[in-house]
Design a protein around this motif. Sequence first.
Motif, short mmCIF file in Angstrom:
data_model
loop_
_atom_site.label_atom_id
_atom_site.label_comp_id
_atom_site.label_asym_id
_atom_site.label_seq_id
_atom_site.Cartn_x
_atom_site.Cartn_y
_atom_site.Cartn_z
N GLU A 1 0.83 -1.21 0.00
CA GLU A 1 0.00 0.00 0.00
C GLU A 1 0.87 1.26 0.00
N ASP A 2 1.97 1.21 0.74
CA ASP A 2 2.89 2.36 0.76
C ASP A 2 3.46 2.64 -0.63
N VAL A 3 3.87 1.58 -1.29
CA VAL A 3 4.46 1.73 -2.63
C VAL A 3 3.42 2.25 -3.62
N LYS A 4 2.21 1.71 -3.55
CA LYS A 4 1.14 2.16 -4.46
C LYS A 4 0.85 3.65 -4.25
N LEU A 5 0.80 4.07 -2.99
CA LEU A 5 0.53 5.47 -2.70
C LEU A 5 1.70 6.35 -3.15
N ALA A 6 2.92 5.87 -2.96
CA ALA A 6 4.09 6.64 -3.38
C ALA A 6 4.09 6.85 -4.89
N LEU B 1 -4.40 17.13 9.85
CA LEU B 1 -3.16 16.44 10.19
C LEU B 1 -2.85 16.56 11.68
N LEU B 2 -2.98 17.76 12.21
CA LEU B 2 -2.68 17.98 13.63
C LEU B 2 -3.63 17.18 14.52
N GLU B 3 -4.89 17.11 14.11
CA GLU B 3 -5.86 16.35 14.90
C GLU B 3 -5.51 14.85 14.89
N LEU B 4 -5.16 14.35 13.70
CA LEU B 4 -4.78 12.94 13.60
C LEU B 4 -3.52 12.64 14.42
N ALA B 5 -2.56 13.55 14.35
CA ALA B 5 -1.30 13.35 15.07
C ALA B 5 -1.52 13.38 16.58
N ASP B 6 -2.36 14.30 17.03
CA ASP B 6 -2.62 14.42 18.47
C ASP B 6 -3.37 13.21 19.03
N ASN B 7 -4.22 12.62 18.19
CA ASN B 7 -5.03 11.47 18.64
C ASN B 7 -4.42 10.13 18.24
N TYR B 8 -3.21 10.17 17.72
CA TYR B 8 -2.57 8.95 17.21
C TYR B 8 -2.44 7.87 18.29
N LEU C 1 -2.73 4.95 9.72
CA LEU C 1 -2.70 6.35 10.15
C LEU C 1 -1.44 7.05 9.66
N GLY C 2 -0.31 6.35 9.78
CA GLY C 2 0.95 6.94 9.31
C GLY C 2 0.91 7.26 7.83
N ARG C 3 0.37 6.32 7.06
CA ARG C 3 0.27 6.52 5.61
C ARG C 3 -0.67 7.68 5.28
N LYS C 4 -1.78 7.76 6.00
CA LYS C 4 -2.75 8.83 5.76
C LYS C 4 -2.16 10.20 6.09
N GLY D 1 1.06 10.97 6.28
CA GLY D 1 2.14 11.26 5.34
C GLY D 1 1.60 11.75 4.01
N GLU D 2 0.49 11.17 3.58
CA GLU D 2 -0.13 11.60 2.32
C GLU D 2 -0.60 13.05 2.41
N ILE D 3 -1.17 13.42 3.55
CA ILE D 3 -1.64 14.80 3.73
C ILE D 3 -0.47 15.77 3.60
N ILE D 4 0.65 15.43 4.20
CA ILE D 4 1.83 16.31 4.14
C ILE D 4 2.32 16.46 2.71
N VAL D 5 2.42 15.34 2.00
CA VAL D 5 2.97 15.36 0.64
C VAL D 5 2.02 16.04 -0.34
N ARG D 6 0.75 15.68 -0.30
CA ARG D 6 -0.21 16.24 -1.26
C ARG D 6 -0.40 17.74 -1.10
N ASN D 7 -0.25 18.23 0.12
CA ASN D 7 -0.49 19.64 0.38
C ASN D 7 0.79 20.45 0.58
N ASN D 8 1.92 19.80 0.32
CA ASN D 8 3.22 20.49 0.44
C ASN D 8 3.37 21.21 1.77
N LEU D 9 2.96 20.57 2.83
CA LEU D 9 3.07 21.19 4.15
C LEU D 9 4.53 21.28 4.55
N PRO D 10 4.93 22.38 5.19
CA PRO D 10 6.35 22.57 5.56
C PRO D 10 6.77 21.59 6.66
N LYS D 11 7.61 20.65 6.31
CA LYS D 11 7.99 19.59 7.24
C LYS D 11 8.82 20.11 8.40
#
Length: 242
Positions: free
Chosen positions: A109-114, A136-143, A162-165, A167-177
């Motif tokens: 699943e990770d490879v397919k999403l990548a 993202l912040l809500e997911l991370a806080d409730n992880y 959850l990690g994949r979801k 990570g996808e939010i960060i990549v798709r939205n170009n959030l500043p890591k």
Amino acid sequence: MHNFDTHEKDGKDKLAKLKYILLGIGAALLVPAFLKMISSNLVSSQDNNDYLIFAGFCLIAAIFSRRFITTIGERILEAAKKAEKTAQESKQKIENTQLELSSARERIEDVKLAVDLKNSENTVTESTNNTQKDILLELADNYISKTSVPDYSERLKLKAELGRKMGEIIVRNNLPKDELLSNHHSEGMLLALSYSVQLKPNETGLDLLISIAKYASQLYTKYSILVSFDASKKQLYKPKSS
């Protein structure tokens, strides 16, 4: 004949004699169990000679009744312990196999999403960016609370999803890591950043992984960081074709 396996002081006691007679009968009744334990088909045999052999077993069991019963009891307990040990080992093997299969599915699943992220264009507005960041912040806080389940296999599956979801939010939205790491050190955010590097490896991601590793406390997060390092190495340092 009963003197073979009796105590000397019980030799003239009528109650003792009755006790040993009953003990002999009980031992004889255990002969089928004994034959079953040694994988003998003597009980079900139709050969007349086998009836004599069976009677001989019963006679021997009756004569040495106390020792025979003790031996049978010990062998039954030993067999039960072996069966329990075998069952535990089989259960452990099944669980290990299930974990390996689950891990393999998650990696697929990770490879397919990548691949999907690599082929897609990131066109997001500022409002969308902020909304996704809040998610993202809500997911991370409730992880931690969302992945705190008793079953180990299910727990790993939830963490991977959850990690994949995240990570996808960060990549798709170009959030500043770097900004996310500076302001949020929760275990969920560390996992999210690790997955973002794994999904879209680049040179800056290696430095980010090193920074994440300093704060990671859970084994799964550390495992994810190692996987991200491996994905980055394969992507950034591909051997040149001759």
